[in-house]
Motif scaffolding. Structure first.
Motif, PDB file in Angstrom:
ATOM      1  N   SER A   4      43.627  38.835 -19.775  1.00 56.24           N
ATOM      2  CA  SER A   4      42.872  38.285 -20.897  1.00 56.24           C
ATOM      3  C   SER A   4      41.381  38.270 -20.593  1.00 56.24           C
ATOM      4  CB  SER A   4      43.360  36.865 -21.210  1.00 56.24           C
ATOM      5  OG  SER A   4      43.201  36.031 -20.076  1.00 56.24           O
ATOM      6  N   VAL A   5      41.037  38.143 -19.298  1.00 49.64           N
ATOM      7  CA  VAL A   5      39.620  38.152 -18.921  1.00 49.64           C
ATOM      8  C   VAL A   5      39.002  39.499 -19.263  1.00 49.64           C
ATOM      9  CG1 VAL A   5      38.012  38.031 -17.002  1.00 49.64           C
ATOM     10  CG2 VAL A   5      39.921  36.433 -17.113  1.00 49.64           C
ATOM     11  N   ASP A   6      39.749  40.587 -18.950  1.00 49.07           N
ATOM     12  CA  ASP A   6      39.224  41.912 -19.239  1.00 49.07           C
ATOM     13  C   ASP A   6      39.159  42.176 -20.734  1.00 49.07           C
ATOM     14  OD1 ASP A   6      38.705  42.723 -16.677  1.00 49.07           O
ATOM     15  OD2 ASP A   6      40.719  43.477 -16.339  1.00 49.07           O
ATOM     16  N   LEU A   7      40.152  41.708 -21.480  1.00 54.45           N
ATOM     17  CA  LEU A   7      40.203  41.998 -22.896  1.00 54.45           C
ATOM     18  C   LEU A   7      39.272  41.118 -23.714  1.00 54.45           C
ATOM     19  CD1 LEU A   7      44.029  42.548 -23.478  1.00 54.45           C
ATOM     20  CD2 LEU A   7      42.231  44.266 -23.565  1.00 54.45           C
ATOM     21  N   LEU A  13      33.151  42.331 -22.646  1.00 52.45           N
ATOM     22  CA  LEU A  13      32.759  42.843 -23.955  1.00 52.45           C
ATOM     23  C   LEU A  13      31.313  43.326 -23.957  1.00 52.45           C
ATOM     24  CD1 LEU A  13      34.494  40.204 -26.263  1.00 52.45           C
ATOM     25  CD2 LEU A  13      35.254  42.531 -25.727  1.00 52.45           C
ATOM     26  N   GLU A  14      30.456  42.620 -23.243  1.00 52.34           N
ATOM     27  CA  GLU A  14      29.060  43.050 -23.142  1.00 52.34           C
ATOM     28  C   GLU A  14      28.957  44.386 -22.404  1.00 52.34           C
ATOM     29  OE1 GLU A  14      26.143  41.866 -24.333  1.00 52.34           O
ATOM     30  OE2 GLU A  14      27.381  40.504 -25.542  1.00 52.34           O
ATOM     31  N   CYS A  15      29.856  44.587 -21.445  1.00 53.49           N
ATOM     32  CA  CYS A  15      29.826  45.809 -20.649  1.00 53.49           C
ATOM     33  C   CYS A  15      30.215  47.045 -21.462  1.00 53.49           C
ATOM     34  CB  CYS A  15      30.757  45.687 -19.444  1.00 53.49           C
ATOM     35  SG  CYS A  15      30.139  44.611 -18.134  1.00 53.49           S
ATOM     36  N   LEU A  16      30.896  46.842 -22.569  1.00 50.95           N
ATOM     37  CA  LEU A  16      31.287  47.969 -23.412  1.00 50.95           C
ATOM     38  C   LEU A  16      30.127  48.481 -24.266  1.00 50.95           C
ATOM     39  CD1 LEU A  16      34.804  46.786 -24.623  1.00 50.95           C
ATOM     40  CD2 LEU A  16      34.275  48.392 -22.784  1.00 50.95           C
ATOM     41  N   TYR A  41      29.822  47.009 -13.597  1.00 48.82           N
ATOM     42  CA  TYR A  41      30.553  45.731 -13.546  1.00 48.82           C
ATOM     43  C   TYR A  41      31.728  45.827 -12.570  1.00 48.82           C
ATOM     44  CZ  TYR A  41      33.464  41.871 -15.402  1.00 48.82           C
ATOM     45  OH  TYR A  41      34.231  40.751 -15.562  1.00 48.82           O
ATOM     46  N   ARG A  42      32.375  46.986 -12.560  1.00 55.29           N
ATOM     47  CA  ARG A  42      33.538  47.184 -11.691  1.00 55.29           C
ATOM     48  C   ARG A  42      33.157  47.557 -10.259  1.00 55.29           C
ATOM     49  NH1 ARG A  42      37.572  44.741 -14.426  1.00 55.29           N
ATOM     50  NH2 ARG A  42      38.248  45.875 -16.286  1.00 55.29           N
ATOM     51  N   SER A  43      32.046  48.290 -10.111  1.00 56.75           N
ATOM     52  CA  SER A  43      31.762  48.913  -8.817  1.00 56.75           C
ATOM     53  C   SER A  43      30.308  48.744  -8.410  1.00 56.75           C
ATOM     54  CB  SER A  43      32.104  50.413  -8.893  1.00 56.75           C
ATOM     55  OG  SER A  43      31.482  51.140  -7.871  1.00 56.75           O
ATOM     56  N   SER A  44      30.093  48.212  -7.206  1.00 53.37           N
ATOM     57  CA  SER A  44      28.729  48.083  -6.684  1.00 53.37           C
ATOM     58  C   SER A  44      28.125  49.457  -6.395  1.00 53.37           C
ATOM     59  CB  SER A  44      28.736  47.238  -5.409  1.00 53.37           C
ATOM     60  OG  SER A  44      29.491  47.864  -4.384  1.00 53.37           O
ATOM     61  N   VAL A  45      28.970  50.433  -6.075  1.00 53.04           N
ATOM     62  CA  VAL A  45      28.486  51.788  -5.809  1.00 53.04           C
ATOM     63  C   VAL A  45      27.922  52.405  -7.081  1.00 53.04           C
ATOM     64  CG1 VAL A  45      29.179  54.128  -5.156  1.00 53.04           C
ATOM     65  CG2 VAL A  45      30.033  52.167  -3.857  1.00 53.04           C
ATOM     66  N   TYR A  77      38.602  50.656 -17.514  1.00 49.49           N
ATOM     67  CA  TYR A  77      38.682  50.102 -18.864  1.00 49.49           C
ATOM     68  C   TYR A  77      39.654  48.926 -18.958  1.00 49.49           C
ATOM     69  CZ  TYR A  77      35.851  53.120 -21.886  1.00 49.49           C
ATOM     70  OH  TYR A  77      34.809  53.731 -22.525  1.00 49.49           O
ATOM     71  N   GLN A  78      40.824  49.059 -18.348  1.00 55.40           N
ATOM     72  CA  GLN A  78      41.899  48.089 -18.559  1.00 55.40           C
ATOM     73  C   GLN A  78      41.983  47.009 -17.493  1.00 55.40           C
ATOM     74  OE1 GLN A  78      45.524  50.318 -19.053  1.00 55.40           O
ATOM     75  NE2 GLN A  78      44.931  51.090 -21.062  1.00 55.40           N
ATOM     76  N   GLY A  79      41.457  47.292 -16.305  1.00 54.34           N
ATOM     77  CA  GLY A  79      41.541  46.311 -15.234  1.00 54.34           C
ATOM     78  C   GLY A  79      42.910  46.190 -14.623  1.00 54.34           C
ATOM     79  N   THR A  80      43.804  47.160 -14.896  1.00 50.06           N
ATOM     80  CA  THR A  80      45.141  47.125 -14.322  1.00 50.06           C
ATOM     81  C   THR A  80      45.691  48.539 -14.273  1.00 50.06           C
ATOM     82  OG1 THR A  80      47.319  46.059 -14.432  1.00 50.06           O
ATOM     83  CG2 THR A  80      46.361  46.821 -16.511  1.00 50.06           C
ATOM     84  N   LEU A  81      46.681  48.766 -13.424  1.00 45.48           N
ATOM     85  CA  LEU A  81      47.302  50.073 -13.288  1.00 45.48           C
ATOM     86  C   LEU A  81      48.558  50.162 -14.151  1.00 45.48           C
ATOM     87  CD1 LEU A  81      47.071  50.592  -9.427  1.00 45.48           C
ATOM     88  CD2 LEU A  81      45.932  51.991 -11.151  1.00 45.48           C
ATOM     89  N   PRO A  82      49.006  51.380 -14.463  1.00 43.30           N
ATOM     90  CA  PRO A  82      50.291  51.548 -15.148  1.00 43.30           C
ATOM     91  C   PRO A  82      51.418  51.056 -14.243  1.00 43.30           C
ATOM     92  CG  PRO A  82      48.987  53.563 -15.231  1.00 43.30           C
ATOM     93  CD  PRO A  82      48.324  52.653 -14.243  1.00 43.30           C
TER      94      PRO A  82
END
Length: 213
Positions: A4-7, A13-16, A41-45, A77-82
């Protein structure tokens, strides 16, 4: 399902919003278009790269694998794997995904992927035989000392050695190349013996050894 944090989170939302970057991966130049803020947001690199790049709207990754980066892009995008069912139990795909996540400092992705692999090993003990010294050598070459993946490899390799025995020369070559791993392996063998010949499902699933601090 994504968290829910990612969605719903305001930061996410700002990152989109804002500028996107065109990313071309591999010799085939597979194309991805992703929000710059979200990657940062996801990666410091990625964040560091976009802050310094002459053209932050273009990123070339000729030495990386497009299919592996596609999984990374989905995770960004989703913050999770399949579900784990979509991945081989242990394969070059898994290694490549972990190494790419390490390259781009995506620790949460690494932790989630390793948890999936550990869960697979818990439910399919017979497949432990696929975890060879050669496979662990690939893990060691793609990670740094103290990596959670290395520690996982030491535990599984120790289980294999206690139950079936491993080629001594293969182990010797591995230890000569990675002496710090040898210490992890010896400690893991001692713990397997102490636990009655088992690694312990709870240890594989929940141990802090397998996540970044």
């Amino acid at each position: 399902m994504s968290s829910s944090v990612d969605l719903l989170g305001r930061d996410y939302l700002e990152c989109l919003k804002g500028t996107h970057v065109d990313i071309y991966v591999g010799a085939e130049r597979e194309h991805f278009n992703l929000p710059i803020r979200l990657l940062g947001y996801r990666s410091s690199v990625f964040k560091s790269y976009f802050a310094q790049a002459a053209d932050p709207c273009l990123l070339l990754l000729p030495d990386d694998d497009g299919s592996t980066f596609a999984v990374v892009a989905q995770w960004v995008y989703q913050g999770t794997l399949p579900p784990a069912a979509y991945y081989p139990i242990i394969s070059a795909v898994d290694f490549g995904l972990y190494f790419m996540a390490d390259k781009f400092d995506l620790k949460k992705l690494q932790d989630e992927m390793l948890a999936m692999i550990a869960e697979s090993y818990i439910s399919m003990r017979a497949e432990y035989t696929a975890f060879t010294p050669e496979a662990v050598g690939r893990i060691c070459r793609g990670t740094s000392a103290g990596s959670p993946f290395r520690l996982f490899g030491a535990d599984v390799l120790a289980y294999c050695h206690v139950h079936w025995g491993l080629d001594v020369m293969e182990l010797r070559h591995l230890f000569l190349e990675f002496p710090l791993f040898a210490a992890d392996f010896i400690h893991a063998v001692e713990e397997v013996h102490a636990e009655g010949g088992d690694i312990g499902a709870a240890r594989l699933r929940h141990s802090r050894r397998y996540v970044h601090g």
